[in-house]
Design an enzyme around this catalytic site. Structure first.
Site, mmCIF file in Angstrom:
data_model
loop_
_atom_site.group_PDB
_atom_site.id
_atom_site.type_symbol
_atom_site.label_atom_id
_atom_site.label_comp_id
_atom_site.label_asym_id
_atom_site.label_seq_id
_atom_site.Cartn_x
_atom_site.Cartn_y
_atom_site.Cartn_z
ATOM 1 N N TYR A 5 0.824 -1.216 0.000
ATOM 2 C CA TYR A 5 0.000 0.000 0.000
ATOM 3 C C TYR A 5 0.859 1.269 0.000
ATOM 4 C CZ TYR A 5 -3.786 -3.141 1.630
ATOM 5 O OH TYR A 5 -4.700 -4.157 1.768
ATOM 6 N N LEU A 39 -17.870 -2.758 2.800
ATOM 7 C CA LEU A 39 -19.025 -1.973 2.327
ATOM 8 C C LEU A 39 -19.187 -2.135 0.819
ATOM 9 C CD1 LEU A 39 -18.275 1.280 4.385
ATOM 10 C CD2 LEU A 39 -20.066 -0.405 4.858
ATOM 11 N N SER A 65 -12.568 4.912 5.184
ATOM 12 C CA SER A 65 -13.204 6.159 4.776
ATOM 13 C C SER A 65 -12.224 7.297 4.962
ATOM 14 C CB SER A 65 -14.481 6.439 5.587
ATOM 15 O OG SER A 65 -15.013 7.696 5.175
ATOM 16 N N ARG A 101 -17.781 9.832 8.783
ATOM 17 C CA ARG A 101 -18.108 8.452 8.389
ATOM 18 C C ARG A 101 -17.271 7.454 9.172
ATOM 19 N NH1 ARG A 101 -18.399 8.545 1.838
ATOM 20 N NH2 ARG A 101 -20.510 9.313 1.628
HETATM 21 P P1 NAP Z 1 -14.792 -0.476 1.614
HETATM 22 O O1 NAP Z 1 -14.197 -0.169 2.945
HETATM 23 O O2 NAP Z 1 -15.874 -1.483 1.507
HETATM 24 O O3 NAP Z 1 -15.337 0.837 0.933
HETATM 25 C C1 NAP Z 1 -14.647 2.049 0.907
HETATM 26 C C2 NAP Z 1 -15.547 3.047 0.198
HETATM 27 O O4 NAP Z 1 -16.764 3.202 0.956
HETATM 28 C C3 NAP Z 1 -14.934 4.417 0.058
HETATM 29 O O5 NAP Z 1 -15.239 4.893 -1.232
HETATM 30 C C4 NAP Z 1 -15.646 5.250 1.130
HETATM 31 O O6 NAP Z 1 -15.786 6.574 0.675
HETATM 32 C C5 NAP Z 1 -16.987 4.572 1.237
HETATM 33 N N1 NAP Z 1 -17.538 4.674 2.598
HETATM 34 C C6 NAP Z 1 -16.894 4.410 3.759
HETATM 35 N N2 NAP Z 1 -17.711 4.621 4.806
HETATM 36 C C7 NAP Z 1 -18.895 5.019 4.303
HETATM 37 C C8 NAP Z 1 -20.117 5.392 4.883
HETATM 38 N N3 NAP Z 1 -20.286 5.406 6.204
HETATM 39 N N4 NAP Z 1 -21.145 5.732 4.052
HETATM 40 C C9 NAP Z 1 -20.983 5.735 2.707
HETATM 41 N N5 NAP Z 1 -19.835 5.381 2.096
HETATM 42 C C10 NAP Z 1 -18.794 5.039 2.887
HETATM 43 O O7 NAP Z 1 -13.675 -0.955 0.572
HETATM 44 P P2 NAP Z 1 -12.088 -1.124 0.511
HETATM 45 O O8 NAP Z 1 -11.415 0.156 0.742
HETATM 46 O O9 NAP Z 1 -11.835 -1.868 -0.749
HETATM 47 O O10 NAP Z 1 -11.750 -2.114 1.718
HETATM 48 C C11 NAP Z 1 -11.407 -1.674 3.024
HETATM 49 C C12 NAP Z 1 -9.963 -2.004 3.368
HETATM 50 O O11 NAP Z 1 -9.697 -3.388 3.171
HETATM 51 C C13 NAP Z 1 -8.920 -1.325 2.481
HETATM 52 O O12 NAP Z 1 -8.762 0.039 2.818
HETATM 53 C C14 NAP Z 1 -7.706 -2.180 2.782
HETATM 54 O O13 NAP Z 1 -7.142 -1.823 4.043
HETATM 55 C C15 NAP Z 1 -8.326 -3.574 2.847
HETATM 56 N N6 NAP Z 1 -8.218 -4.339 1.581
HETATM 57 C C16 NAP Z 1 -7.506 -5.508 1.604
HETATM 58 C C17 NAP Z 1 -7.377 -6.271 0.430
HETATM 59 C C18 NAP Z 1 -6.604 -7.557 0.482
HETATM 60 O O14 NAP Z 1 -6.280 -8.116 -0.587
HETATM 61 N N7 NAP Z 1 -6.294 -8.077 1.649
HETATM 62 C C19 NAP Z 1 -7.990 -5.863 -0.758
HETATM 63 C C20 NAP Z 1 -8.734 -4.684 -0.747
HETATM 64 C C21 NAP Z 1 -8.855 -3.928 0.431
HETATM 65 P P3 NAP Z 1 -15.272 7.844 1.556
HETATM 66 O O15 NAP Z 1 -13.789 7.681 1.719
HETATM 67 O O16 NAP Z 1 -15.663 9.008 0.706
HETATM 68 O O17 NAP Z 1 -16.014 7.789 2.857
#
Ligand code: NAP
Length: 276
Positions: free
Chosen positions: A51, A191, A233, A238
């Site tokens: 990352y 999410l 987020s 949020r």
């Molecule tokens: P996520 O957490 O499901 O979604 C993030 C998105 O949701 C952002 O666009 C955020 O926008 C929005 N969001 C967050 N809170 C919200 C709320 N209360 N209401 C409305 N929208 C909201 O997806 P992700 O970032 O893919 O996954 C989370 C974490 O998992 C990553 O940051 C990373 O640390 C980890 N990850 C690991 C792998 C792996 O291979 N192990 C792969 C992918 C991700 P805003 O920022 O505008 O709030």
């Protein structure tokens, strides 16, 4: 201030029931987000060598008033560092960037089955744990067969497997195996990466019933299934809302309604994904 309870792991350690995701935030964004998140009650931070933001996590944790033993940092080994000696060296680099004496959770980020070196990396992880440099070792994106092979060839099962999971991809089969082997399920993209799940009419209806946000309903769904979501987020309000999901409960009917998704992966398929 909201806080997450802890769950006990198969190695005797523990894990907060909800954490903060950081990818794809850059180093500076991550430092700001983690600084504020620790102040507002988050006690688990997810990062990874790939990352490019372990430095931001390290600076935020070092500057925080929260005692070190109350913060859990989870980081991951990237693909180019698979192999026994390579894993030991990559870990030292991560530990240096994180400014930590020990790392709470060290995970193999992807299995990379075509490269087929994850067993060597796993043996190095076991050594890091035995040497006291890592509290708990785990994997990410591992399939049932790969988990079984780890145990068969080393006798050690991971404490956690971090996998894609959200109401649109509930991972029923893998979760059942995790439950059987007492492996904690950490959920990434909990999410659905913000891709419409929070606009789902069913989820919005449940949110209205409980006077919470749709994202809180989805995160509560994870908590009640016993899985550990790490939502990301960039927005402070949020982030606070996302952690505040331990003061209400969904009914069985609401849980089925939220999880009645289309069973569609949004990220990479671990059987074929190559990440170096
Ligand atoms: P996520 O957490 O499901 O979604 C993030 C998105 O949701 C952002 O666009 C955020 O926008 C929005 N969001 C967050 N809170 C919200 C709320 N209360 N209401 C409305 N929208 C909201 O997806 P992700 O970032 O893919 O996954 C989370 C974490 O998992 C990553 O940051 C990373 O640390 C980890 N990850 C690991 C792998 C792996 O291979 N192990 C792969 C992918 C991700 P805003 O920022 O505008 O709030």
């Amino acid at each position: 201030m909201a806080t997450a309870p802890h769950r006990i792991l198969n190695d005797g350690g523990s894990l907060p029931a909800l954490g903060l995701g950081t990818a794809p935030m850059d180093d500076a964004q991550t430092e700001r987000a983690v600084t504020e998140a620790l102040r507002t009650g988050y006690r688990l931070v997810d990062t990874g060598a790939s990352y490019g933001n372990e430095g931001g996590v390290g600076r935020a944790v070092a500057a925080s008033d929260v005692p070190r033993d109350e913060v859990a940092v989870m980081t991951k080994l990237r693909g180019r560092d698979h192999g026994y000696e390579e894993t030991l060296a990559a870990f030292e680099e991560s530990r240096r960037r994180l400014r930590l004496e020990y790392v709470d959770f060290y995970l193999i980020h992807w299995p990379l089955p075509r490269l087929d070196r994850y067993i060597e990396s796993w043996k190095a992880m076991i050594r890091l744990r035995d040497d006291g440099l890592v509290r708990s070792i785990g994997v990410s994106n591992f399939t049932a067969d790969q988990l079984t092979r780890l145990e068969r060839e080393t006798g050690v099962l991971p404490a956690v497997n971090q996998i894609e999971m959200h109401p649109g991809f509930p991972q029923d089969k893998l979760r059942a195996l995790h439950a059987e082997r007492d492996i904690a399920t950490v959920c990434y993209s909990p999410l659905g990466r913000g891709n419409g799940l929070v606009n789902d009419r069913g989820v919005i209806g449940v949110a209205r019933t409980h006077s919470v946000t749709p994202a809180q309903v989805i995160l509560r769904w994870h908590v009640q299934l016993g899985t550990v979501p790490v939502p990301r987020s960039g927005n402070p309000q949020r982030r606070r809302d996302n952690l505040d999901v331990f003061g209400f409960a969904l009914t069985e009917e609401e849980i089925s309604l939220v999880g009645d998704g289309c069973h569609q992966r949004i990220g990479h398929d671990p059987e074929v994904h190559e990440e170096f």
